[in-house]
Scaffold this motif. Sequence first.
Motif, PDB file in Angstrom:
ATOM      1  N   LYS A 282     -24.925  19.469  70.559  1.00 19.79           N
ATOM      2  CA  LYS A 282     -24.902  18.965  68.977  1.00 19.79           C
ATOM      3  C   LYS A 282     -23.569  18.804  68.374  1.00 19.79           C
ATOM      4  O   LYS A 282     -23.379  17.690  67.712  1.00 19.79           O
ATOM      5  CB  LYS A 282     -25.728  19.825  68.031  1.00 19.79           C
ATOM      6  N   TRP A 283     -22.591  19.644  68.774  1.00 20.14           N
ATOM      7  CA  TRP A 283     -21.357  19.332  68.312  1.00 20.14           C
ATOM      8  C   TRP A 283     -20.899  18.077  68.876  1.00 20.14           C
ATOM      9  O   TRP A 283     -20.253  17.000  68.023  1.00 20.14           O
ATOM     10  CB  TRP A 283     -20.436  20.563  68.617  1.00 20.14           C
ATOM     11  N   TYR A 284     -21.123  17.860  70.122  1.00 19.68           N
ATOM     12  CA  TYR A 284     -20.245  16.731  70.778  1.00 19.68           C
ATOM     13  C   TYR A 284     -21.113  15.436  70.187  1.00 19.68           C
ATOM     14  O   TYR A 284     -20.564  14.244  70.065  1.00 19.68           O
ATOM     15  CB  TYR A 284     -20.515  16.856  72.255  1.00 19.68           C
TER      16      TYR A 284
ATOM     17  N   ILE B   5     -22.674  14.834  67.255  1.00 17.39           N
ATOM     18  CA  ILE B   5     -22.228  14.402  65.948  1.00 17.39           C
ATOM     19  C   ILE B   5     -21.085  14.106  65.973  1.00 17.39           C
ATOM     20  O   ILE B   5     -20.596  13.122  65.288  1.00 17.39           O
ATOM     21  CB  ILE B   5     -22.425  15.834  65.231  1.00 17.39           C
ATOM     22  N   SER B   6     -20.067  14.759  66.968  1.00 20.10           N
ATOM     23  CA  SER B   6     -18.708  14.286  66.703  1.00 20.10           C
ATOM     24  C   SER B   6     -18.782  12.661  67.261  1.00 20.10           C
ATOM     25  O   SER B   6     -17.918  12.020  66.714  1.00 20.10           O
ATOM     26  CB  SER B   6     -17.846  14.924  67.729  1.00 20.10           C
TER      27      SER B   6
ATOM     28  N   PHE C  92     -19.734  10.482  64.559  1.00 16.84           N
ATOM     29  CA  PHE C  92     -18.756  10.439  63.445  1.00 16.84           C
ATOM     30  C   PHE C  92     -17.697   9.504  63.855  1.00 16.84           C
ATOM     31  O   PHE C  92     -17.327   8.523  63.036  1.00 16.84           O
ATOM     32  CB  PHE C  92     -18.185  11.844  63.067  1.00 16.84           C
TER      33      PHE C  92
ATOM     34  N   ILE D 143     -23.404   8.216  59.053  1.00 19.81           N
ATOM     35  CA  ILE D 143     -24.128   9.297  57.981  1.00 19.81           C
ATOM     36  C   ILE D 143     -25.610   9.168  58.292  1.00 19.81           C
ATOM     37  O   ILE D 143     -26.102  10.497  58.497  1.00 19.81           O
ATOM     38  CB  ILE D 143     -23.715   8.726  56.561  1.00 19.81           C
TER      39      ILE D 143
ATOM     40  N   THR E 252     -26.041  11.243  61.436  1.00 19.15           N
ATOM     41  CA  THR E 252     -26.017  12.349  61.438  1.00 19.15           C
ATOM     42  C   THR E 252     -27.048  13.224  60.789  1.00 19.15           C
ATOM     43  O   THR E 252     -27.283  14.300  61.104  1.00 19.15           O
ATOM     44  CB  THR E 252     -24.823  12.798  60.717  1.00 19.15           C
TER      45      THR E 252
ATOM     46  N   VAL F  56     -29.463  16.231  62.119  1.00 18.26           N
ATOM     47  CA  VAL F  56     -29.442  17.268  61.274  1.00 18.26           C
ATOM     48  C   VAL F  56     -31.113  17.555  60.841  1.00 18.26           C
ATOM     49  O   VAL F  56     -31.538  18.850  61.046  1.00 18.26           O
ATOM     50  CB  VAL F  56     -28.709  17.102  60.015  1.00 18.26           C
TER      51      VAL F  56
END
Lengths: 496, 483
Positions: free
Chosen positions: A401-403, A405-406, A409, A417, A420, A424
């Motif tokens: 998830k981190w990757y 969302i990065s 971005f 937005i 994301t 989320v």
Amino acid sequence: MNPSEHLAALQVVVPFLAAPLIVLLQARRLAWAATTLTSLLAFAIAIALTHGVLNGQDHQYFMGSWPAPYGIELRVDGFSAVLLLAITGASSAALLAGYHSLDQQIEPKRQPLFFAAWILALAGLTGIVVSADAFNIFVFMEISSLASYVLVAGGPDRRALPAVLKYLIFGTIGATFYLIGVGLIYMMTGTLNLADMELRIPEVADQSPVLVAAGFITVGLALKAALFPLHIWLPNAYTFSPHVVTVFLAACATKVSLYVLLRFDFFVFQQNITGHKLQFTVFFMSLAVFAILIASAVALFEKNLKRMLAWSSVAQIGYIMLGASIVSLAGLTASVLHVFNHAIAKGSLFLAVACLAMSFRGLRLGNIAGSAKAMPWTMGALVLSGLSLIGVPGTAGFISKWYLISAVFELGGGIAIFLTAVIVIGSLMAVVYIWRIVEHAYFRPPETDAVVREAPLGILTVTWIVALANLYFGINPELPVALSESAASALMGHIR
Amino acid sequence: MTIIASLVIPLVGAIGIALAGRVNANFRESVTLITAGVLAWTVWSLLPEVLAGGRPAVSITEIVPGIEIAFRVEPLGMLFAALASALWIVNSIYSIGYMRGNKEKKQTRFYTFFAIAVAAAMGIAFSANLFTLFLFYEVLTLSTYPLVSHKGDEKTVRSARVYLGVLLTTSIGLLLPAIIWTYVAAGTGDFTMGGILAGKIDGPEVGLLLGLFVFGIGKAAVMPVHRWLPAAMVAPTPVSALLHAVAVVKAGVFTITKVIVYIFGIDFLAETPSSNWLLYAAAFTIIAASVVALRQQNLKRLLAYSTIAQLSYVVMATAILKPLAEVGAAIHMVAHAFGKITLFFAAGAIYVASKKTELHQLRGIGRRMPWTMTAFSIGALSMIGVPPTGGFVSKWYILAGAFEADNYVAIATIIASTVLNAAYFLPIIYFAWFEPEQPGAENDHGEAPFFAVLALTITAALTIGFFLFNATAIELERQLVSP
């Protein structure tokens, strides 16, 4: 002869040779042992191949030493390694768990045949992944599909039969579409080798047959990958198949088709068709968004445990596709990473469900009320893997998830937005449906007074090993990240 | 090494408690107390080095390039850890009295998760970057869920669901995107003196990112994400006391302060107009929560709303963006912790002794429970900010900061809320001491169990003690703004 040179071929050949032998074994325990050993051997080969890939050497293998465009080429790179690990790992874990679980669901006499089908499915899936040849992929796809229809229908639940019929029809349509597409490309380029195709296709790019082929291949594979809205075969097939079959298939089957889809798109079409990148992005990104939101929402209201998780799988395919549809290094890394992490998370979730099924006949939420008291270890594993599915930090699911969302971005602007927010909201819906399980298991009184016992030690051990892998790869994700990055740069490397 | 130890000790303690619980209750309680004692000693042993300007640090592992699990002790974290670890001892003493007096079930599970929650609080306190902080922030949420839902009946589970729902939704929905945004914009999430975002983002984006942080950190209970706090009051009182007066809520405001000081940087925020809204949001929360508290009939709910207001004191003080106010924010965490834990202890003691929970039942209770009500009165005075209590010290610094900034909104808010605090606390004190009690059998009770009274006496003494002996804390926190 140095066997390590032949690893790529052995990956497929070993299970293939084992299949007929397993049919001959009449004793079911013996058949189980032979299947499990073969699967573990395949897992070991996959690890050896991965090791080679991590050291910077992609395996290339020419069957019968015929050079590439004429003979059949096998190729293992970072992306294939991720898939191979997922397939063979899931198969091995599911089989080990099946020692206890399968007796409940499959008559002893039919077990050797069932195991033969299993090992054929394994051979087919690994075959798809190692092939570098479009037609070979089709052959393996058919083998794995036919074998997995048998597996899904193998259980005692008669509702599996209509489910498998649906699965069969959709699977066949998907495979046929793919074949039509490959045929058209063969007509235009005269080759079936993917690398060769990539070289030759610019000459005929943008001609109608190639465009049509791209359409057929994309839709056909999306169908097999259960990408929303082509997912309708999946929930029931997962729900009614024997529990360990669900573990095996949920962890890898659809992802293999996604793998072929991405391979084809990035190697062959991406840079050769005008405006393809935009189409690819717009088409898949919107489908991925719908998959995440709609499938998660359905899972929220689903009462059957297995079907709830199946819907969650449809949503997770959305995450994988979302990453890929960004068409960037970061996006593809996230995508491949999620293939790996979701295989672990969903694998251990379904393993925990298999544990529950040892003691509970029904798998509706109401049936398992109060189960945590009697089965603390099972529920512990389920909660842990559920956290990983949600993407709580410290678990593997968080890393992808981190990757993701990065990567989102990096797009910047309103779309970042929006996406994301989608990710989320999807995660939050996962919180809700996982928590519904937890509340039923921990806080509701049991439905009946029947004595419930903890699952046998063997199946629990397997479940916990996979569940703990969620933690391990959440704290130390070096291996999957390295593989995903190499996979992503390989895929992006084909875009000029 | 000491840093790692302060995380591992409560975890080892948790395992020890779980095992000891199978033997017998006294042994289990001894393990809890010993663990709490060892932890406090370990944490406090870091204090001299930090006071002298040292910043002990340790890196565990780099998860992916740029994102690592690492710890670094700085003044704010030192204060938070010292506070939480010391109050864990007192709270354990109190828990023994409360849980036994109330004959609660599943006490082993209770003490085990309590220890895990304390470990998570230590992780939050010492985290060196946003990622590590987020990790332990979530562990704290999850490990306190079994504590909040301890009773296990329908109503409790529903409230616990609100608790978990609000905290997880805000943290995953807002805080995580904010953290990733920070990493993408600044390339790092390390807590750095002076901030890391200056020049990396500007204009309205600053206000937006700040909003994601402030409302994503749901534990700080800035309205409208405060709903979980009254919901969590269904928990046994020791949980409300330590977790919802100290560890959980303070983890929230601590995180906000840390983000403002070390991620944004107060100078950067001061020159960015789009971040001004935070002061007004906090001021609104202070006033609104105080007005709601005024209307409560249930003692624990009143304390919950009072907590919401007091937390926003810290947020507002931070948002004044002046060095003195930042010191005031940090000091207020301590002062409020002492006062509020005393109040919760007293509320719990009243419940154990008499099963009373509503305000109107408290008439004349001072004569039956003199120790408890004396402590309660001291805690309440500290909330209002009357000398000689700790609450006076922090209000002094916050006001000084507000005057330095010529921030009349903040000054007016503090004055108004002081009046409101007095309006809802003074009647309770008055009724308890000076009104005759209603005749009735339910009034036939004495003082609470010894351990409970002992604990609340200690914290009441700390509330007054902090008025007199606060030099160390202030000296420590001055380093927060001027190295």
